[in-house]
Design an enzyme around this catalytic site. Structure first.
Site, PDB file in Angstrom:
ATOM      1  N   ARG A   1     -72.030  11.897  19.682  1.00 54.86           N
ATOM      2  CA  ARG A   1     -71.813  10.634  20.386  1.00 54.86           C
ATOM      3  C   ARG A   1     -73.018   9.718  20.313  1.00 54.86           C
ATOM      4  O   ARG A   1     -72.984   8.626  20.869  1.00 54.86           O
ATOM      5  CB  ARG A   1     -71.579  10.955  21.842  1.00 54.86           C
ATOM      6  CG  ARG A   1     -70.205  10.571  22.367  1.00 54.86           C
ATOM      7  CD  ARG A   1     -70.109  11.242  23.697  1.00 54.86           C
ATOM      8  NE  ARG A   1     -69.189  10.658  24.588  1.00 54.86           N
ATOM      9  CZ  ARG A   1     -68.030  11.214  24.912  1.00 54.86           C
ATOM     10  NH1 ARG A   1     -67.641  12.315  24.319  1.00 54.86           N
ATOM     11  NH2 ARG A   1     -67.278  10.650  25.811  1.00 54.86           N
TER      12      ARG A   1
ATOM     13  N   ARG B   1     -53.991   7.669  32.932  1.00 54.53           N
ATOM     14  CA  ARG B   1     -54.112   9.100  32.608  1.00 54.53           C
ATOM     15  C   ARG B   1     -54.161   9.957  33.874  1.00 54.53           C
ATOM     16  O   ARG B   1     -54.796   9.605  34.864  1.00 54.53           O
ATOM     17  CB  ARG B   1     -55.377   9.363  31.793  1.00 54.53           C
ATOM     18  CG  ARG B   1     -55.574  10.868  31.541  1.00 54.53           C
ATOM     19  CD  ARG B   1     -56.567  11.194  30.484  1.00 54.53           C
ATOM     20  NE  ARG B   1     -57.882  10.673  30.750  1.00 54.53           N
ATOM     21  CZ  ARG B   1     -58.895  10.777  29.899  1.00 54.53           C
ATOM     22  NH1 ARG B   1     -58.707  11.351  28.725  1.00 54.53           N
ATOM     23  NH2 ARG B   1     -60.064  10.281  30.202  1.00 54.53           N
TER      24      ARG B   1
HETATM   25  P1  AP5 Z   1     -64.916  13.215  27.248  1.00 54.71           P
HETATM   26  O1  AP5 Z   1     -64.091  14.159  27.987  1.00 54.71           O
HETATM   27  O2  AP5 Z   1     -65.272  13.504  25.832  1.00 54.71           O
HETATM   28  O3  AP5 Z   1     -64.275  11.785  27.382  1.00 54.71           O
HETATM   29  P2  AP5 Z   1     -63.966  10.667  26.288  1.00 54.71           P
HETATM   30  O4  AP5 Z   1     -64.522  10.728  24.929  1.00 54.71           O
HETATM   31  O5  AP5 Z   1     -64.356   9.504  27.052  1.00 54.71           O
HETATM   32  O6  AP5 Z   1     -62.557  10.970  25.910  1.00 54.71           O
HETATM   33  P3  AP5 Z   1     -61.383  11.167  26.799  1.00 54.71           P
HETATM   34  O7  AP5 Z   1     -61.165  12.629  27.052  1.00 54.71           O
HETATM   35  O8  AP5 Z   1     -61.511  10.299  28.024  1.00 54.71           O
HETATM   36  O9  AP5 Z   1     -60.225  10.524  25.914  1.00 54.71           O
HETATM   37  P4  AP5 Z   1     -59.425  11.034  24.642  1.00 54.71           P
HETATM   38  O10 AP5 Z   1     -59.770  10.235  23.453  1.00 54.71           O
HETATM   39  O11 AP5 Z   1     -59.500  12.528  24.483  1.00 54.71           O
HETATM   40  O12 AP5 Z   1     -57.980  10.584  25.094  1.00 54.71           O
HETATM   41  P5  AP5 Z   1     -56.738  11.448  25.661  1.00 54.71           P
HETATM   42  O13 AP5 Z   1     -56.143  12.257  24.571  1.00 54.71           O
HETATM   43  O14 AP5 Z   1     -57.096  12.135  26.929  1.00 54.71           O
HETATM   44  O15 AP5 Z   1     -66.307  12.947  28.009  1.00 54.71           O
HETATM   45  C1  AP5 Z   1     -66.381  12.782  29.406  1.00 54.71           C
HETATM   46  C2  AP5 Z   1     -67.846  12.682  29.803  1.00 54.71           C
HETATM   47  O16 AP5 Z   1     -68.544  13.919  29.457  1.00 54.71           O
HETATM   48  C3  AP5 Z   1     -68.662  11.596  29.093  1.00 54.71           C
HETATM   49  O17 AP5 Z   1     -68.513  10.323  29.713  1.00 54.71           O
HETATM   50  C4  AP5 Z   1     -70.071  12.159  29.187  1.00 54.71           C
HETATM   51  O18 AP5 Z   1     -70.630  11.969  30.477  1.00 54.71           O
HETATM   52  C5  AP5 Z   1     -69.865  13.648  28.972  1.00 54.71           C
HETATM   53  N1  AP5 Z   1     -69.936  14.018  27.533  1.00 54.71           N
HETATM   54  C6  AP5 Z   1     -68.950  14.603  26.811  1.00 54.71           C
HETATM   55  N2  AP5 Z   1     -69.345  14.772  25.544  1.00 54.71           N
HETATM   56  C7  AP5 Z   1     -70.611  14.281  25.464  1.00 54.71           C
HETATM   57  C8  AP5 Z   1     -71.546  14.149  24.393  1.00 54.71           C
HETATM   58  N3  AP5 Z   1     -71.245  14.561  23.145  1.00 54.71           N
HETATM   59  N4  AP5 Z   1     -72.741  13.573  24.676  1.00 54.71           N
HETATM   60  C9  AP5 Z   1     -73.066  13.163  25.921  1.00 54.71           C
HETATM   61  N5  AP5 Z   1     -72.215  13.245  26.976  1.00 54.71           N
HETATM   62  C10 AP5 Z   1     -70.992  13.811  26.745  1.00 54.71           C
HETATM   63  O19 AP5 Z   1     -55.712  10.248  25.969  1.00 54.71           O
HETATM   64  C11 AP5 Z   1     -55.984   9.315  26.975  1.00 54.71           C
HETATM   65  C12 AP5 Z   1     -54.670   8.960  27.713  1.00 54.71           C
HETATM   66  O20 AP5 Z   1     -53.801   8.272  26.822  1.00 54.71           O
HETATM   67  C13 AP5 Z   1     -53.870  10.174  28.213  1.00 54.71           C
HETATM   68  O21 AP5 Z   1     -53.248   9.814  29.406  1.00 54.71           O
HETATM   69  C14 AP5 Z   1     -52.807  10.414  27.105  1.00 54.71           C
HETATM   70  O22 AP5 Z   1     -51.631  10.994  27.630  1.00 54.71           O
HETATM   71  C15 AP5 Z   1     -52.568   8.976  26.644  1.00 54.71           C
HETATM   72  N6  AP5 Z   1     -52.288   8.864  25.209  1.00 54.71           N
HETATM   73  C16 AP5 Z   1     -52.898   9.521  24.190  1.00 54.71           C
HETATM   74  N7  AP5 Z   1     -52.409   9.115  23.001  1.00 54.71           N
HETATM   75  C17 AP5 Z   1     -51.471   8.157  23.295  1.00 54.71           C
HETATM   76  C18 AP5 Z   1     -50.616   7.334  22.492  1.00 54.71           C
HETATM   77  N8  AP5 Z   1     -50.638   7.398  21.147  1.00 54.71           N
HETATM   78  N9  AP5 Z   1     -49.805   6.449  23.121  1.00 54.71           N
HETATM   79  C19 AP5 Z   1     -49.792   6.361  24.470  1.00 54.71           C
HETATM   80  N10 AP5 Z   1     -50.569   7.119  25.282  1.00 54.71           N
HETATM   81  C20 AP5 Z   1     -51.401   8.004  24.695  1.00 54.71           C
END
Ligand code: AP5
Length: 216
Positions: A88, A127
């Protein structure tokens, strides 16, 4: 296959990663899930990262690299892995290169989930997640069978993640633009970047992803 899923928060990386990892028979390694497990387990590491995560900031690079390196030497990751939400930052990407060099292996593809801020905000604000297994649901696009509890972890109520509250979503997007978006160029220059149109429905995105990775 050794893969990285890169893209803004809420892009749908976790939603797609589970299927891809299962199809390829590689572990799905999501740093966000790993840290959330530490927080809910009340461990020392969890206590250190909870406030950072709740505010939408990034956990320090050294800590993240330590956790990822320990995970990548486990047996199930030797033949391949899918990294979701890592790297990241520039230092994390360089750290990953170093870890893989030591193992004498390299990445095959970095899939960049390409979509607009508007779609991201809509996905994150609706979500709901399972606090046990992390499975993401959505109040409009992916509703659990009874719309309240996880389909897998029977009886476990879905929650809204602390960092999905509107004020935090904005700061997560800012953090992404300032610290993570530069990795698009980093991996493009290495010839590893594969762009995925990620603003369609879940099934459409999955089709595009499978095609891009040559998965039948
Ligand atoms: P993390 O859990 O990695 O959060 P993120 O990258 O912000 O990703 P998300 O899990 O929020 O989203 P996603 O892309 O997986 O989407 P999802 O599939 O859930 O990180 C959280 C925290 O941890 C960070 O802020 C940081 O503090 C820390 N951290 C983690 N890794 C780190 C690193 N490497 N370095 C430093 N800090 C770190 O989908 C989202 C929603 O949309 C869901 O409701 C889903 O049902 C819906 N959805 C998905 N696809 C579709 C579609 N095609 N159409 C409609 N709805 C959809």
């Amino acid at each position: 296959m050794r893969l990285v899923f890169l893209g803004p928060p809420g892009a749908g990386k976790g939603t797609q990663a589970k299927d891809v990892a299962q199809k390829l028979g590689v572990p799905h390694i999501a740093t966000g899930d790993m840290f959330r497990a530490q927080v809910s387990g009340g461990t020392e590491l969890g206590k250190r990262v909870k406030a950072i995560m709740d505010s939408g900031q990034l956990v320090p690079d050294e800590l993240v690299l330590e956790v990822v390196e320990a995970r990548l030497v486990e047996d199930d990751a030797r033949q391949g892995f899918l990294l979701d939400g890592f790297p990241r930052t520039g230092p994390q990407a360089e750290g990953l290169d170093g870890i893989l060099d030591k193992q004498g292996v390299s990445l095959d593809h970095v899939v960049y989930f390409d979509l607009t801020d508007e779609v991201v905000i809509n996905r994150l604000s609706g979500r709901r997640s399972c606090p046990e297994c992390g499975e993401p649901y959505h109040i409009e696009f992916k509703i659990s069978k009874d719309s309240k509890t996880c389909d897998r972890c029977k009886g476990v109520d879905l929650i809204q993640r602390e960092d999905d509250k509107p004020e935090t979503v904005k700061s997560r997007l800012d953090v992404y633009k300032k610290q993570t978006a530069e990795l698009i160029d980093y991996y493009e220059s290495k010839g590893l970047l594969r762009r995925l149109a990620a603003d369609g429905r879940v099934e459409e995105v999955r089709r595009g992803l499978f095609e891009l990775l040559g998965i039948k």
